[in-house]
Design a protein around this motif. Sequence first.
Motif, PDB file in Angstrom:
ATOM      1  N   GLU A  55       0.834  -1.203   0.000  1.00  0.00           N
ATOM      2  CA  GLU A  55       0.000   0.000   0.000  1.00  0.00           C
ATOM      3  C   GLU A  55       0.872   1.258   0.000  1.00  0.00           C
ATOM      4  OE1 GLU A  55      -3.806   1.890   2.452  1.00  0.00           O
ATOM      5  OE2 GLU A  55      -2.842   0.048   3.122  1.00  0.00           O
ATOM      6  N   TYR A  56       1.978   1.215   0.723  1.00  0.00           N
ATOM      7  CA  TYR A  56       2.883   2.371   0.760  1.00  0.00           C
ATOM      8  C   TYR A  56       3.558   2.576  -0.595  1.00  0.00           C
ATOM      9  CZ  TYR A  56       7.031   5.159   1.851  1.00  0.00           C
ATOM     10  OH  TYR A  56       8.005   6.106   1.857  1.00  0.00           O
ATOM     11  N   GLN A  57       4.038   1.482  -1.199  1.00  0.00           N
ATOM     12  CA  GLN A  57       4.681   1.586  -2.506  1.00  0.00           C
ATOM     13  C   GLN A  57       3.711   2.084  -3.563  1.00  0.00           C
ATOM     14  OE1 GLN A  57       6.025  -2.461  -2.834  1.00  0.00           O
ATOM     15  NE2 GLN A  57       8.072  -1.984  -2.059  1.00  0.00           N
ATOM     16  N   LEU A  58       2.473   1.608  -3.507  1.00  0.00           N
ATOM     17  CA  LEU A  58       1.480   2.042  -4.477  1.00  0.00           C
ATOM     18  C   LEU A  58       1.161   3.524  -4.302  1.00  0.00           C
ATOM     19  CD1 LEU A  58      -0.347   1.225  -6.786  1.00  0.00           C
ATOM     20  CD2 LEU A  58      -2.078   0.538  -5.127  1.00  0.00           C
ATOM     21  N   ALA A  59       1.113   3.969  -3.058  1.00  0.00           N
ATOM     22  CA  ALA A  59       0.863   5.385  -2.796  1.00  0.00           C
ATOM     23  C   ALA A  59       1.990   6.248  -3.365  1.00  0.00           C
ATOM     24  CB  ALA A  59       0.717   5.623  -1.299  1.00  0.00           C
ATOM     25  N   GLN A  60       3.238   5.798  -3.234  1.00  0.00           N
ATOM     26  CA  GLN A  60       4.370   6.535  -3.800  1.00  0.00           C
ATOM     27  C   GLN A  60       4.280   6.598  -5.326  1.00  0.00           C
ATOM     28  OE1 GLN A  60       6.932   8.209  -2.328  1.00  0.00           O
ATOM     29  NE2 GLN A  60       5.878   7.893  -0.389  1.00  0.00           N
ATOM     30  N   LYS A  61       3.884   5.487  -5.935  1.00  0.00           N
ATOM     31  CA  LYS A  61       3.732   5.470  -7.388  1.00  0.00           C
ATOM     32  C   LYS A  61       2.649   6.463  -7.831  1.00  0.00           C
ATOM     33  CE  LYS A  61       5.098   0.619  -8.032  1.00  0.00           C
ATOM     34  NZ  LYS A  61       6.183   0.844  -9.020  1.00  0.00           N
ATOM     35  N   VAL A  62       1.544   6.487  -7.103  1.00  0.00           N
ATOM     36  CA  VAL A  62       0.447   7.401  -7.437  1.00  0.00           C
ATOM     37  C   VAL A  62       0.891   8.850  -7.296  1.00  0.00           C
ATOM     38  CG1 VAL A  62      -1.834   8.195  -6.725  1.00  0.00           C
ATOM     39  CG2 VAL A  62      -1.370   5.752  -6.897  1.00  0.00           C
ATOM     40  N   LEU A  63       1.634   9.159  -6.235  1.00  0.00           N
ATOM     41  CA  LEU A  63       2.103  10.535  -6.035  1.00  0.00           C
ATOM     42  C   LEU A  63       3.069  10.957  -7.133  1.00  0.00           C
ATOM     43  CD1 LEU A  63       2.611  10.601  -2.156  1.00  0.00           C
ATOM     44  CD2 LEU A  63       0.840  11.775  -3.483  1.00  0.00           C
ATOM     45  N   ASN A  64       3.954  10.047  -7.552  1.00  0.00           N
ATOM     46  CA  ASN A  64       4.881  10.365  -8.641  1.00  0.00           C
ATOM     47  C   ASN A  64       4.122  10.641  -9.937  1.00  0.00           C
ATOM     48  OD1 ASN A  64       7.076  10.031  -6.944  1.00  0.00           O
ATOM     49  ND2 ASN A  64       7.381   7.892  -7.505  1.00  0.00           N
ATOM     50  N   LYS A  65       3.103   9.823 -10.208  1.00  0.00           N
ATOM     51  CA  LYS A  65       2.293  10.031 -11.400  1.00  0.00           C
ATOM     52  C   LYS A  65       1.508  11.340 -11.309  1.00  0.00           C
ATOM     53  CE  LYS A  65       2.867   6.402 -14.125  1.00  0.00           C
ATOM     54  NZ  LYS A  65       3.203   6.487 -15.570  1.00  0.00           N
ATOM     55  N   TYR A  66       1.039  11.663 -10.099  1.00  0.00           N
ATOM     56  CA  TYR A  66       0.262  12.878  -9.914  1.00  0.00           C
ATOM     57  C   TYR A  66       1.132  14.124 -10.158  1.00  0.00           C
ATOM     58  CZ  TYR A  66      -3.075  16.114  -7.819  1.00  0.00           C
ATOM     59  OH  TYR A  66      -3.969  17.138  -7.613  1.00  0.00           O
ATOM     60  N   ASP A  67       2.390  14.048  -9.717  1.00  0.00           N
ATOM     61  CA  ASP A  67       3.313  15.162  -9.967  1.00  0.00           C
ATOM     62  C   ASP A  67       3.529  15.336 -11.469  1.00  0.00           C
ATOM     63  OD1 ASP A  67       6.640  15.831 -10.097  1.00  0.00           O
ATOM     64  OD2 ASP A  67       5.356  17.143  -8.922  1.00  0.00           O
ATOM     65  N   ALA A  68       3.694  14.214 -12.181  1.00  0.00           N
ATOM     66  CA  ALA A  68       3.871  14.293 -13.643  1.00  0.00           C
ATOM     67  C   ALA A  68       2.588  14.761 -14.317  1.00  0.00           C
ATOM     68  CB  ALA A  68       4.282  12.924 -14.177  1.00  0.00           C
ATOM     69  N   PHE A  69       1.455  14.395 -13.774  1.00  0.00           N
ATOM     70  CA  PHE A  69       0.159  14.797 -14.327  1.00  0.00           C
ATOM     71  C   PHE A  69      -0.016  16.307 -14.233  1.00  0.00           C
ATOM     72  CE2 PHE A  69      -4.120  14.039 -15.673  1.00  0.00           C
ATOM     73  CZ  PHE A  69      -4.921  14.896 -14.958  1.00  0.00           C
ATOM     74  N   LEU A  70       0.381  16.891 -13.119  1.00  0.00           N
ATOM     75  CA  LEU A  70       0.241  18.339 -12.922  1.00  0.00           C
ATOM     76  C   LEU A  70       1.235  19.127 -13.771  1.00  0.00           C
ATOM     77  CD1 LEU A  70      -0.226  18.482  -9.048  1.00  0.00           C
ATOM     78  CD2 LEU A  70      -1.984  18.638 -10.803  1.00  0.00           C
ATOM     79  N   ARG A  71       2.369  18.504 -14.141  1.00  0.00           N
ATOM     80  CA  ARG A  71       3.399  19.201 -14.896  1.00  0.00           C
ATOM     81  C   ARG A  71       3.226  19.046 -16.415  1.00  0.00           C
ATOM     82  NH1 ARG A  71       7.984  20.471 -11.827  1.00  0.00           N
ATOM     83  NH2 ARG A  71       7.892  19.721  -9.675  1.00  0.00           N
ATOM     84  N   ARG A  72       2.170  18.417 -16.855  1.00  0.00           N
ATOM     85  CA  ARG A  72       1.984  18.194 -18.302  1.00  0.00           C
ATOM     86  C   ARG A  72       1.947  19.523 -19.068  1.00  0.00           C
ATOM     87  NH1 ARG A  72      -3.378  15.079 -18.992  1.00  0.00           N
ATOM     88  NH2 ARG A  72      -3.988  16.742 -17.548  1.00  0.00           N
TER      89      ARG A  72
END
Length: 241
Positions: free
Chosen positions: A224-241
Amino acid sequence: MFLLCFGLRAQQQENYVLKGQLVEKSTLEPISFATVLVVNRKKGVATDNEGKFEFPVQLNDSIKITSIGYEPVTFTITASLMETHPEGLFIQLEEGTYLLDSVVVTGFAKDFYLNRPERVPMDLGFVDPNAPKTDWSKPQMETLEQGGVGISGLLNFLDRKFMEKRKLNVLLAAQEKEKTQKEAVEAKFNKEFVKFVTRIDDRVIDEFMEFCNFYDIEILRASEYQLAQKVLNKYDAFLRR
């Protein structure tokens, strides 16, 4: 803010945290990626590589645990169950038993008519005397137009039916496995989880989850922790598009 904190604390006191480990009964080996589902609320999680799981539940929740190749287990959340197992449940799953179609092997005697080398007519007592005579010295074509199917054709038909049934069983097993895996993925990676991690707006959550484009095996193998980190990394890339 005080009322919000008080409401959250009251909710936490009302809920329980169900945790435990799934193992195979005969070997005590952990069972990974099994589905632990809250039936009445249609939510759940998948076990990790060590067969462990942990998620919030409420009293009277109906729990169903399933894994391909094992008998399912169901139970209800009660206060006594949670109080007597504060460290978590240790659940042993039994291997499933599946019934297969029986096979009958029959040996024919040497003088049995199927073993006759020549194609000769068999008088069963109701031959039409007006029927045209057949030259049995020549090979005969046995077709449906002659009122029946030859023995070789019948055996080929039964063999095709058996192979079709076997292929169907393999297909159904694959579909069931795919369904179970999909449920396990959705139990870990869903809108509730993504909103909890990112606080994302409901108007763009579908677009963001599609943007994540995680592989199923990537979701299932992550904690669950690793998945949360993956989601946050994707969210940062999503906001920087």
